[in-house]
Motif scaffolding. Structure first.
Motif, PDB file in Angstrom:
ATOM      1  N   THR A 179      24.141  54.502  71.128  1.00  0.00           N
ATOM      2  CA  THR A 179      25.054  53.950  72.128  1.00  0.00           C
ATOM      3  C   THR A 179      26.489  54.402  71.858  1.00  0.00           C
ATOM      4  OG1 THR A 179      23.616  52.018  72.365  1.00  0.00           O
ATOM      5  CG2 THR A 179      25.873  51.820  73.186  1.00  0.00           C
ATOM      6  N   GLU A 180      26.894  54.406  70.568  1.00  0.00           N
ATOM      7  CA  GLU A 180      28.240  54.854  70.218  1.00  0.00           C
ATOM      8  C   GLU A 180      28.453  56.315  70.599  1.00  0.00           C
ATOM      9  OE1 GLU A 180      28.566  54.096  66.105  1.00  0.00           O
ATOM     10  OE2 GLU A 180      28.844  51.924  66.309  1.00  0.00           O
ATOM     11  N   LEU A 181      27.461  57.150  70.375  1.00  0.00           N
ATOM     12  CA  LEU A 181      27.584  58.565  70.709  1.00  0.00           C
ATOM     13  C   LEU A 181      27.663  58.779  72.219  1.00  0.00           C
ATOM     14  CD1 LEU A 181      25.090  60.151  68.141  1.00  0.00           C
ATOM     15  CD2 LEU A 181      27.586  60.241  68.084  1.00  0.00           C
ATOM     16  N   ILE A 182      26.906  57.985  72.977  1.00  0.00           N
ATOM     17  CA  ILE A 182      26.970  58.091  74.436  1.00  0.00           C
ATOM     18  C   ILE A 182      28.364  57.727  74.929  1.00  0.00           C
ATOM     19  CG2 ILE A 182      26.127  57.088  76.588  1.00  0.00           C
ATOM     20  CD1 ILE A 182      24.215  59.083  75.405  1.00  0.00           C
ATOM     21  N   ASP A 183      28.914  56.630  74.388  1.00  0.00           N
ATOM     22  CA  ASP A 183      30.264  56.214  74.785  1.00  0.00           C
ATOM     23  C   ASP A 183      31.298  57.279  74.391  1.00  0.00           C
ATOM     24  OD1 ASP A 183      29.146  53.913  75.748  1.00  0.00           O
ATOM     25  OD2 ASP A 183      29.586  52.724  73.948  1.00  0.00           O
ATOM     26  N   GLN A 184      31.141  57.852  73.201  1.00  0.00           N
ATOM     27  CA  GLN A 184      32.074  58.883  72.750  1.00  0.00           C
ATOM     28  C   GLN A 184      31.983  60.122  73.630  1.00  0.00           C
ATOM     29  OE1 GLN A 184      31.508  59.973  68.660  1.00  0.00           O
ATOM     30  NE2 GLN A 184      33.205  61.424  68.635  1.00  0.00           N
ATOM     31  N   CYS A 185      30.768  60.477  74.006  1.00  0.00           N
ATOM     32  CA  CYS A 185      30.579  61.636  74.886  1.00  0.00           C
ATOM     33  C   CYS A 185      31.234  61.411  76.247  1.00  0.00           C
ATOM     34  CB  CYS A 185      29.082  61.916  75.039  1.00  0.00           C
ATOM     35  SG  CYS A 185      28.696  63.340  76.068  1.00  0.00           S
ATOM     36  N   ASN A 186      31.038  60.200  76.784  1.00  0.00           N
ATOM     37  CA  ASN A 186      31.647  59.908  78.091  1.00  0.00           C
ATOM     38  C   ASN A 186      33.167  59.904  78.003  1.00  0.00           C
ATOM     39  OD1 ASN A 186      29.115  59.639  79.284  1.00  0.00           O
ATOM     40  ND2 ASN A 186      28.995  57.445  78.801  1.00  0.00           N
ATOM     41  N   ALA A 187      33.711  59.416  76.867  1.00  0.00           N
ATOM     42  CA  ALA A 187      35.160  59.393  76.710  1.00  0.00           C
ATOM     43  C   ALA A 187      35.716  60.817  76.604  1.00  0.00           C
ATOM     44  CB  ALA A 187      35.540  58.577  75.474  1.00  0.00           C
ATOM     45  N   LEU A 188      34.987  61.702  75.940  1.00  0.00           N
ATOM     46  CA  LEU A 188      35.454  63.075  75.797  1.00  0.00           C
ATOM     47  C   LEU A 188      35.381  63.850  77.111  1.00  0.00           C
ATOM     48  CD1 LEU A 188      33.840  63.993  72.350  1.00  0.00           C
ATOM     49  CD2 LEU A 188      36.254  63.566  72.829  1.00  0.00           C
ATOM     50  N   LYS A 189      34.518  63.421  77.992  1.00  0.00           N
ATOM     51  CA  LYS A 189      34.399  64.111  79.275  1.00  0.00           C
ATOM     52  C   LYS A 189      35.587  63.830  80.208  1.00  0.00           C
ATOM     53  CE  LYS A 189      29.345  64.419  79.502  1.00  0.00           C
ATOM     54  NZ  LYS A 189      28.126  63.996  80.238  1.00  0.00           N
ATOM     55  N   LYS A 190      36.281  62.710  79.942  1.00  0.00           N
ATOM     56  CA  LYS A 190      37.407  62.368  80.809  1.00  0.00           C
ATOM     57  C   LYS A 190      38.530  63.386  80.615  1.00  0.00           C
ATOM     58  CE  LYS A 190      36.464  57.397  80.824  1.00  0.00           C
ATOM     59  NZ  LYS A 190      36.981  56.041  80.501  1.00  0.00           N
ATOM     60  N   GLY A 191      39.053  63.890  81.670  1.00  0.00           N
ATOM     61  CA  GLY A 191      40.112  64.885  81.635  1.00  0.00           C
ATOM     62  C   GLY A 191      39.596  66.298  81.397  1.00  0.00           C
ATOM     63  N   ARG A 192      38.285  66.450  81.272  1.00  0.00           N
ATOM     64  CA  ARG A 192      37.708  67.769  81.059  1.00  0.00           C
ATOM     65  C   ARG A 192      36.732  68.134  82.183  1.00  0.00           C
ATOM     66  NH1 ARG A 192      36.513  67.985  74.507  1.00  0.00           N
ATOM     67  NH2 ARG A 192      38.576  67.260  73.841  1.00  0.00           N
ATOM     68  N   GLU A 193      36.972  67.567  83.329  1.00  0.00           N
ATOM     69  CA  GLU A 193      36.126  67.889  84.460  1.00  0.00           C
ATOM     70  C   GLU A 193      36.343  69.341  84.882  1.00  0.00           C
ATOM     71  OE1 GLU A 193      38.205  65.438  84.302  1.00  0.00           O
ATOM     72  OE2 GLU A 193      36.999  63.584  84.246  1.00  0.00           O
ATOM     73  N   GLU A 194      35.319  69.947  85.407  1.00  0.00           N
ATOM     74  CA  GLU A 194      35.407  71.344  85.836  1.00  0.00           C
ATOM     75  C   GLU A 194      36.420  71.477  86.975  1.00  0.00           C
ATOM     76  OE1 GLU A 194      34.072  73.853  84.443  1.00  0.00           O
ATOM     77  OE2 GLU A 194      32.899  72.727  82.973  1.00  0.00           O
ATOM     78  N   SER A 195      37.359  72.416  86.791  1.00  0.00           N
ATOM     79  CA  SER A 195      38.362  72.671  87.831  1.00  0.00           C
ATOM     80  C   SER A 195      38.928  74.070  87.614  1.00  0.00           C
ATOM     81  CB  SER A 195      39.493  71.623  87.785  1.00  0.00           C
ATOM     82  OG  SER A 195      40.185  71.706  86.554  1.00  0.00           O
TER      83      SER A 195
ATOM     84  N   GLU B 193      42.090  74.859  87.268  1.00  0.00           N
ATOM     85  CA  GLU B 193      43.114  74.808  86.231  1.00  0.00           C
ATOM     86  C   GLU B 193      42.487  74.847  84.833  1.00  0.00           C
ATOM     87  OE1 GLU B 193      45.420  71.367  86.898  1.00  0.00           O
ATOM     88  OE2 GLU B 193      46.356  72.104  88.763  1.00  0.00           O
ATOM     89  N   ARG B 194      41.351  74.150  84.674  1.00  0.00           N
ATOM     90  CA  ARG B 194      40.674  74.127  83.370  1.00  0.00           C
ATOM     91  C   ARG B 194      40.136  75.519  83.027  1.00  0.00           C
ATOM     92  NH1 ARG B 194      38.167  71.152  79.528  1.00  0.00           N
ATOM     93  NH2 ARG B 194      36.084  71.825  78.877  1.00  0.00           N
ATOM     94  N   GLU B 195      39.578  76.194  84.019  1.00  0.00           N
ATOM     95  CA  GLU B 195      39.049  77.538  83.785  1.00  0.00           C
ATOM     96  C   GLU B 195      40.171  78.497  83.380  1.00  0.00           C
ATOM     97  OE1 GLU B 195      36.005  78.620  83.681  1.00  0.00           O
ATOM     98  OE2 GLU B 195      35.139  76.635  84.111  1.00  0.00           O
ATOM     99  N   GLU B 196      41.321  78.397  84.046  1.00  0.00           N
ATOM    100  CA  GLU B 196      42.453  79.260  83.697  1.00  0.00           C
ATOM    101  C   GLU B 196      42.953  78.965  82.287  1.00  0.00           C
ATOM    102  OE1 GLU B 196      45.376  78.677  86.672  1.00  0.00           O
ATOM    103  OE2 GLU B 196      44.218  79.633  88.297  1.00  0.00           O
ATOM    104  N   ALA B 197      43.007  77.678  81.935  1.00  0.00           N
ATOM    105  CA  ALA B 197      43.470  77.302  80.595  1.00  0.00           C
ATOM    106  C   ALA B 197      42.515  77.817  79.516  1.00  0.00           C
ATOM    107  CB  ALA B 197      43.620  75.791  80.498  1.00  0.00           C
ATOM    108  N   LEU B 198      41.226  77.758  79.783  1.00  0.00           N
ATOM    109  CA  LEU B 198      40.246  78.246  78.821  1.00  0.00           C
ATOM    110  C   LEU B 198      40.345  79.762  78.655  1.00  0.00           C
ATOM    111  CD1 LEU B 198      37.106  76.081  79.729  1.00  0.00           C
ATOM    112  CD2 LEU B 198      38.565  75.873  77.709  1.00  0.00           C
TER     113      LEU B 198
END
Length: 257
Positions: A138-154, A156-161
């Motif tokens: 459960t902790e890992l699922i919550d951590q994974c969901n938290a890390l996904k915030k602000g890293r949605e595909e876009s 701007e993200r592709e250009e930054a990468l």
């Protein structure tokens, strides 16, 4: 008047009896071979089955046994004498059978209640491990969901990468280029100077030891001067043997761009 010929009943009877005997022998051999085949196909007990059979001996009697007593009782349960010791040892290793040395003898015993307690302890441990694993999941699922915030595909993200990838590549290229000039690195040069100074001091220290040894030999064996000179020559000490001197070090010249 001639006497009528009697039919040869005896001869025919004997031939028939011999043939029946042969048929009987063949049938007997067939039955024996069939029985042997069935016996050869009988499967031996597996290790788990042997363990269960040996535990039955303890549970049914609830008594204490010596190993030689167990080896006599094992075959009655289908466990051969040669494997009783190893099977009992596996039960001891799993805490299903207990043993203790009393005097010069080693006794084995096991009670149904002991096995029940052991299984309950195992169950509690497994339940505890399961709860910890579920909590960690459960902790890992919550951590994974938290890390996904602000890293949605876009876009701007592709250009930054892509920009990050280009910077990393440039960094690796510069790092390789710097490695090519490592021989002219001031820090490396200073480390080499210090290493040379240490080696020079060590060489002259041993030179001084050699002079001291030669002086001692000359003082204590003045009549063997020629033999000593010959000995020095054999071990690689020339006549012009002397202390080492460091050459002048040319300083690094720093050039501007």
């Amino acid at each position: 008047m001639s006497k009528p010929k009697e039919p040869e009943f005896g001869k025919g009877f004997r031939q028939k009896s011999i043939g029946e005997d042969r048929d009987g022998e063949e049938k007997s051999r067939s039955i024996q071979s069939l029985g042997t085949t069935k016996k050869s196909k009988k499967r031996g007990l597996s290790l788990d089955e042997k363990r269960e059979k040996m535990l039955q001996i303890f549970y049914e009697s609830q008594d204490f046994f010596l190993l030689k007593e167990l080896e006599k009782m094992g075959p009655k349960k289908g466990v051969i004498t040669q494997s009783v010791k190893d099977v009992v040892q596996t039960l001891v290793d799993d805490d299903l059978v207990f043993k203790d040395k009393i005097g010069t003898s080693v006794y084995f015993w096991s009670l149904p209640s002991c096995a029940g307690n052991q299984l309950r302890n195992i169950q509690r441990k497994l339940n505890s491990d399961l709860q910890n694993s579920e909590k960690r999941y459960t902790e890992l699922i919550d951590q994974c969901n938290a890390l996904k915030k602000g890293r949605e595909e876009s876009d701007e993200r592709e250009e930054a990468l892509d920009e990050l990838k280009a910077i990393q590549q440039k960094y690796n290229e510069l790092k390789d280029e710097i490695a090519q000039y490592s021989d002219n690195d001031p820090a490396t040069f200073e480390a080499m100077k210090k290493a040379i100074e240490v080696a020079h001091a060590s060489a002259n220290r041993w030179t001084d030891n050699i002079f001291t040894l030669r002086q001692w030999c000359s003082n204590n064996f003045p009549q063997a001067r020629e033999q000593l000179d010959h000995l020095y020559s054999e071990v690689g000490i020339p006549d012009d043997f002397d202390y080492l001197e460091l050459p002048a070090v040319v300083p690094l010249i720093s050039t501007g761009d």
